[in-house]
Write a protein that holds these residues in place. Structure first.
Motif, PDB file in Angstrom:
ATOM      1  N   SER A 218     -28.937 -19.108  12.352  1.00 30.35           N
ATOM      2  CA  SER A 218     -28.027 -18.629  13.392  1.00 30.35           C
ATOM      3  C   SER A 218     -26.819 -17.969  12.748  1.00 30.35           C
ATOM      4  CB  SER A 218     -27.580 -19.798  14.265  1.00 30.35           C
ATOM      5  OG  SER A 218     -26.584 -19.394  15.183  1.00 30.35           O
ATOM      6  N   SER A 219     -26.337 -16.871  13.333  1.00 35.05           N
ATOM      7  CA  SER A 219     -25.215 -16.132  12.752  1.00 35.05           C
ATOM      8  C   SER A 219     -23.912 -16.922  12.806  1.00 35.05           C
ATOM      9  CB  SER A 219     -25.028 -14.798  13.487  1.00 35.05           C
ATOM     10  OG  SER A 219     -24.732 -15.008  14.858  1.00 35.05           O
ATOM     11  N   ASP A 220     -23.800 -17.887  13.760  1.00 37.24           N
ATOM     12  CA  ASP A 220     -22.573 -18.665  13.873  1.00 37.24           C
ATOM     13  C   ASP A 220     -22.674 -20.027  13.209  1.00 37.24           C
ATOM     14  OD1 ASP A 220     -24.385 -19.524  15.866  1.00 37.24           O
ATOM     15  OD2 ASP A 220     -22.778 -20.485  16.979  1.00 37.24           O
ATOM     16  N   ASN A 221     -23.904 -20.399  12.797  1.00 43.35           N
ATOM     17  CA  ASN A 221     -24.098 -21.686  12.132  1.00 43.35           C
ATOM     18  C   ASN A 221     -25.354 -21.610  11.263  1.00 43.35           C
ATOM     19  OD1 ASN A 221     -24.361 -24.314  11.289  1.00 43.35           O
ATOM     20  ND2 ASN A 221     -24.189 -25.228  13.324  1.00 43.35           N
ATOM     21  N   PRO A 222     -25.211 -21.308   9.991  1.00 39.41           N
ATOM     22  CA  PRO A 222     -26.366 -21.140   9.110  1.00 39.41           C
ATOM     23  C   PRO A 222     -27.254 -22.381   8.999  1.00 39.41           C
ATOM     24  CG  PRO A 222     -24.371 -20.280   8.077  1.00 39.41           C
ATOM     25  CD  PRO A 222     -23.935 -21.039   9.290  1.00 39.41           C
ATOM     26  N   ASP A 223     -26.732 -23.536   9.391  1.00 39.20           N
ATOM     27  CA  ASP A 223     -27.520 -24.757   9.329  1.00 39.20           C
ATOM     28  C   ASP A 223     -28.521 -24.864  10.481  1.00 39.20           C
ATOM     29  OD1 ASP A 223     -26.118 -25.533   7.060  1.00 39.20           O
ATOM     30  OD2 ASP A 223     -24.576 -26.569   8.227  1.00 39.20           O
ATOM     31  N   VAL A 224     -28.363 -24.010  11.492  1.00 41.66           N
ATOM     32  CA  VAL A 224     -29.229 -24.049  12.673  1.00 41.66           C
ATOM     33  C   VAL A 224     -30.196 -22.875  12.641  1.00 41.66           C
ATOM     34  CG1 VAL A 224     -29.312 -23.904  15.195  1.00 41.66           C
ATOM     35  CG2 VAL A 224     -27.497 -25.217  14.064  1.00 41.66           C
ATOM     36  N   LEU A 225     -31.491 -23.172  12.822  1.00 39.44           N
ATOM     37  CA  LEU A 225     -32.496 -22.120  12.891  1.00 39.44           C
ATOM     38  C   LEU A 225     -32.669 -21.655  14.331  1.00 39.44           C
ATOM     39  CD1 LEU A 225     -35.509 -23.077  10.565  1.00 39.44           C
ATOM     40  CD2 LEU A 225     -33.954 -21.144  10.326  1.00 39.44           C
ATOM     41  N   VAL A 226     -32.777 -20.349  14.530  1.00 36.98           N
ATOM     42  CA  VAL A 226     -33.048 -19.782  15.846  1.00 36.98           C
ATOM     43  C   VAL A 226     -34.238 -18.838  15.722  1.00 36.98           C
ATOM     44  CG1 VAL A 226     -30.653 -19.960  16.623  1.00 36.98           C
ATOM     45  CG2 VAL A 226     -31.422 -17.879  15.477  1.00 36.98           C
ATOM     46  N   LEU A 227     -34.880 -18.558  16.841  1.00 45.47           N
ATOM     47  CA  LEU A 227     -36.013 -17.643  16.827  1.00 45.47           C
ATOM     48  C   LEU A 227     -35.540 -16.205  16.634  1.00 45.47           C
ATOM     49  CD1 LEU A 227     -38.177 -18.967  19.811  1.00 45.47           C
ATOM     50  CD2 LEU A 227     -38.616 -19.289  17.376  1.00 45.47           C
ATOM     51  N   LYS A 228     -36.369 -15.411  16.001  1.00 46.36           N
ATOM     52  CA  LYS A 228     -36.082 -13.983  15.894  1.00 46.36           C
ATOM     53  C   LYS A 228     -36.167 -13.349  17.278  1.00 46.36           C
ATOM     54  CE  LYS A 228     -37.887 -13.700  11.159  1.00 46.36           C
ATOM     55  NZ  LYS A 228     -38.935 -13.142  10.273  1.00 46.36           N
ATOM     56  N   ALA A 229     -35.494 -12.219  17.461  1.00 47.61           N
ATOM     57  CA  ALA A 229     -35.363 -11.609  18.790  1.00 47.61           C
ATOM     58  C   ALA A 229     -36.715 -11.311  19.435  1.00 47.61           C
ATOM     59  CB  ALA A 229     -34.536 -10.328  18.691  1.00 47.61           C
ATOM     60  N   HIS A 230     -37.653 -10.733  18.692  1.00 47.14           N
ATOM     61  CA  HIS A 230     -38.943 -10.382  19.293  1.00 47.14           C
ATOM     62  C   HIS A 230     -39.755 -11.622  19.647  1.00 47.14           C
ATOM     63  CE1 HIS A 230     -40.000 -10.825  15.001  1.00 47.14           C
ATOM     64  NE2 HIS A 230     -41.234 -11.064  15.403  1.00 47.14           N
ATOM     65  N   VAL A 231     -39.555 -12.710  18.913  1.00 49.71           N
ATOM     66  CA  VAL A 231     -40.244 -13.964  19.232  1.00 49.71           C
ATOM     67  C   VAL A 231     -39.635 -14.582  20.486  1.00 49.71           C
ATOM     68  CG1 VAL A 231     -40.924 -16.242  18.380  1.00 49.71           C
ATOM     69  CG2 VAL A 231     -40.717 -14.320  16.789  1.00 49.71           C
ATOM     70  N   THR A 310     -31.219 -12.950  25.706  1.00 49.65           N
ATOM     71  CA  THR A 310     -29.783 -12.677  25.824  1.00 49.65           C
ATOM     72  C   THR A 310     -28.979 -13.960  25.686  1.00 49.65           C
ATOM     73  OG1 THR A 310     -30.239 -10.815  27.307  1.00 49.65           O
ATOM     74  CG2 THR A 310     -27.979 -11.649  27.264  1.00 49.65           C
ATOM     75  N   TYR A 311     -29.468 -15.034  26.308  1.00 55.86           N
ATOM     76  CA  TYR A 311     -28.741 -16.301  26.215  1.00 55.86           C
ATOM     77  C   TYR A 311     -28.703 -16.813  24.778  1.00 55.86           C
ATOM     78  CZ  TYR A 311     -27.234 -21.062  27.169  1.00 55.86           C
ATOM     79  OH  TYR A 311     -26.535 -22.256  27.181  1.00 55.86           O
ATOM     80  N   GLU A 312     -29.815 -16.721  24.076  1.00 58.09           N
ATOM     81  CA  GLU A 312     -29.843 -17.156  22.682  1.00 58.09           C
ATOM     82  C   GLU A 312     -28.894 -16.306  21.823  1.00 58.09           C
ATOM     83  OE1 GLU A 312     -31.709 -19.745  21.166  1.00 58.09           O
ATOM     84  OE2 GLU A 312     -31.929 -20.349  23.258  1.00 58.09           O
ATOM     85  N   LEU A 313     -28.833 -15.006  22.130  1.00 58.19           N
ATOM     86  CA  LEU A 313     -27.916 -14.130  21.411  1.00 58.19           C
ATOM     87  C   LEU A 313     -26.457 -14.463  21.732  1.00 58.19           C
ATOM     88  CD1 LEU A 313     -27.263 -11.637  19.659  1.00 58.19           C
ATOM     89  CD2 LEU A 313     -27.558 -10.233  21.714  1.00 58.19           C
ATOM     90  N   MET A 314     -26.165 -14.682  23.038  1.00 61.94           N
ATOM     91  CA  MET A 314     -24.795 -14.994  23.448  1.00 61.94           C
ATOM     92  C   MET A 314     -24.334 -16.335  22.880  1.00 61.94           C
ATOM     93  SD  MET A 314     -23.600 -12.449  25.085  1.00 61.94           S
ATOM     94  CE  MET A 314     -22.099 -13.232  25.700  1.00 61.94           C
ATOM     95  N   LYS A 315     -25.267 -17.260  22.692  1.00 55.53           N
ATOM     96  CA  LYS A 315     -24.904 -18.540  22.076  1.00 55.53           C
ATOM     97  C   LYS A 315     -24.370 -18.319  20.662  1.00 55.53           C
ATOM     98  CE  LYS A 315     -27.734 -22.040  22.419  1.00 55.53           C
ATOM     99  NZ  LYS A 315     -29.001 -22.803  22.445  1.00 55.53           N
ATOM    100  N   GLN A 316     -24.923 -17.363  19.956  1.00 56.53           N
ATOM    101  CA  GLN A 316     -24.433 -17.056  18.616  1.00 56.53           C
ATOM    102  C   GLN A 316     -23.111 -16.293  18.672  1.00 56.53           C
ATOM    103  OE1 GLN A 316     -27.610 -15.680  15.798  1.00 56.53           O
ATOM    104  NE2 GLN A 316     -28.954 -15.843  17.581  1.00 56.53           N
ATOM    105  N   VAL A 317     -23.022 -15.331  19.592  1.00 62.03           N
ATOM    106  CA  VAL A 317     -21.800 -14.539  19.713  1.00 62.03           C
ATOM    107  C   VAL A 317     -20.607 -15.408  20.091  1.00 62.03           C
ATOM    108  CG1 VAL A 317     -20.666 -12.698  21.055  1.00 62.03           C
ATOM    109  CG2 VAL A 317     -23.037 -12.408  20.283  1.00 62.03           C
ATOM    110  N   LEU A 318     -20.845 -16.369  20.986  1.00 61.21           N
ATOM    111  CA  LEU A 318     -19.766 -17.222  21.484  1.00 61.21           C
ATOM    112  C   LEU A 318     -19.701 -18.572  20.765  1.00 61.21           C
ATOM    113  CD1 LEU A 318     -20.169 -16.476  25.314  1.00 61.21           C
ATOM    114  CD2 LEU A 318     -18.483 -15.525  23.720  1.00 61.21           C
ATOM    115  N   HIS A 319     -20.391 -18.692  19.645  1.00 66.37           N
ATOM    116  CA  HIS A 319     -20.321 -19.878  18.785  1.00 66.37           C
ATOM    117  C   HIS A 319     -20.699 -21.170  19.520  1.00 66.37           C
ATOM    118  CE1 HIS A 319     -18.317 -17.207  15.979  1.00 66.37           C
ATOM    119  NE2 HIS A 319     -17.391 -16.936  16.877  1.00 66.37           N
ATOM    120  N   LEU A 320     -21.869 -21.134  20.155  1.00 64.69           N
ATOM    121  CA  LEU A 320     -22.329 -22.321  20.875  1.00 64.69           C
ATOM    122  C   LEU A 320     -23.311 -23.151  20.057  1.00 64.69           C
ATOM    123  CD1 LEU A 320     -22.891 -20.703  24.396  1.00 64.69           C
ATOM    124  CD2 LEU A 320     -21.011 -22.213  23.710  1.00 64.69           C
ATOM    125  N   ASN A 321     -23.670 -22.670  18.881  1.00 67.28           N
ATOM    126  CA  ASN A 321     -24.626 -23.426  18.053  1.00 67.28           C
ATOM    127  C   ASN A 321     -23.928 -24.356  17.073  1.00 67.28           C
ATOM    128  OD1 ASN A 321     -27.068 -22.357  19.088  1.00 67.28           O
ATOM    129  ND2 ASN A 321     -26.752 -20.467  17.936  1.00 67.28           N
TER     130      ASN A 321
END
Length: 321
Positions: A218-231, A310-321
């Protein structure tokens, strides 16, 4: 003196940990609202056509999905495909915000307070979140359906404010805004439940079994894995398709009940049971209960795909991870 953990959190996200905690619910609310608006804007023309077909609008009832998509611009102009979308945007921001935010909170509550975990708590939290969002925003959904059902030259409402005023005055006050709430809640429970359940399950399985192939830090928390956008898009689309298949007949009943007195057969659609029975008897399964389902498959895949992505992306933008 700041602790090592708080310094690390500040360096990673750009804001103090206490600040992130204090405004978490606001950021979660905004993330869900943006996700909902992006998803619905993507499929607004398909939503209009679905309402016209579900409620057997006399101008388009003899047409199929793609024929209606072509006929609406010819009769009402291209903006006709977006009729009612203003009301939709007013509704969908708080709807998406409440749904995603309450899902996270319900999931935590079920896990920590009731000890429910795994797939079950994801299914239950999704159902509860969907119903909560519906109850809070239902009057706006009714207004949107009424405006979308109108055809050029036969307008009963001049806009959102006029629709509110007319329904309140002529359809029993506040009660008029909640026609069809019962089938909506009954339909939303499996729809939202299976949607969040399917996406969450696919996400956890993907990150557990193929983290390098499907995931990224995740861009806001490298310790957290998130799915790639196309996935994310793929998982969201699958989740939407499964959820829509299960709940579609209840969605048809809901729309007919919402439209109320503007339908000539509204007296036969006063309750969920009567509406389902009437639609089945008069139009059958394919032409009634599942009329417009092909359109729903087309619309639900990109809608849910965009919403979750979009929600997964916004979680990174708004530092929710």
């Amino acid at each position: 003196m700041a602790t090592e953990a708080s310094v690390s959190a500040t360096a990673r996200t750009g804001m103090p940990s206490s600040s992130r905690k204090d405004y978490y619910w606001i950021r979660s609310f905004v993330a869900g609202g943006v996700a909902g608006c992006c998803a619905k804007s993507t499929i607004a023309p398909l939503d209009r056509v679905k309402i016209l077909l579900q409620a057997q609008n006399p101008h388009y009832s003899h047409l199929g999905v793609f024929e209606t998509l072509c006929a609406v611009p010819k009769k009402e102009g291209y903006l006709g495909l977006y009729k009612g979308n203003g009301a939709m945007m007013v509704r969908i921001f708080p709807y998406g915000a409440i749904q995603f935010m309450s899902f996270d909170n319900y999931k935590k509550f079920l896990n920590k307070k009731l000890g429910i975990s795994g797939h079950v708590h994801r299914l239950m939290a999704g159902s509860m979140a969907g119903m909560t969002a519906v109850i809070c925003t239902y009057p706006l959904d009714v207004i949107r359906a009424r405006l979308a059902f109108q055809v050029k030259g036969e307008h009963g409402y001049t806009g959102i404010a006029n629709a509110f005023q007319t329904i309140y005055k002529h359809e029993g006050g506040v009660k008029g805004f909640y026609r069809g709430l019962t089938p909506t809640l009954i339909g939303m429970a499996p729809y939202a439940g299976f949607s969040f359940f399917t996406f969450g399950t696919l996400k956890s399985l993907g990150l557990a079994h193929a983290p390098e192939l499907l995931g990224k830090p995740s861009s806001d928390n490298p310790d957290v894995l998130v799915l790639k956008a196309h996935v994310n898009l793929l998982c969201g689309g699958i989740a939407g398709a499964i959820a829509q298949t299960i709940s579609y007949p209840l969605d048809v009943a809901r729309r007919r009940m919402q439209l109320g007195t503007i339908l000539p057969d509204s007296e036969k659609c006063l309750t969920l049971t009567k509406t389902l029975k009437y639609v089945y008897t008069k139009y059958g399964v394919k032409g009634g209960l599942y009329r417009g389902l092909s359109l729903n498959y087309i619309r639900c895949v990109p809608s849910q795909a965009v919403a979750f992505t979009t929600y997964e992306l916004m979680k990174q933008v708004l530092h929710l991870n």
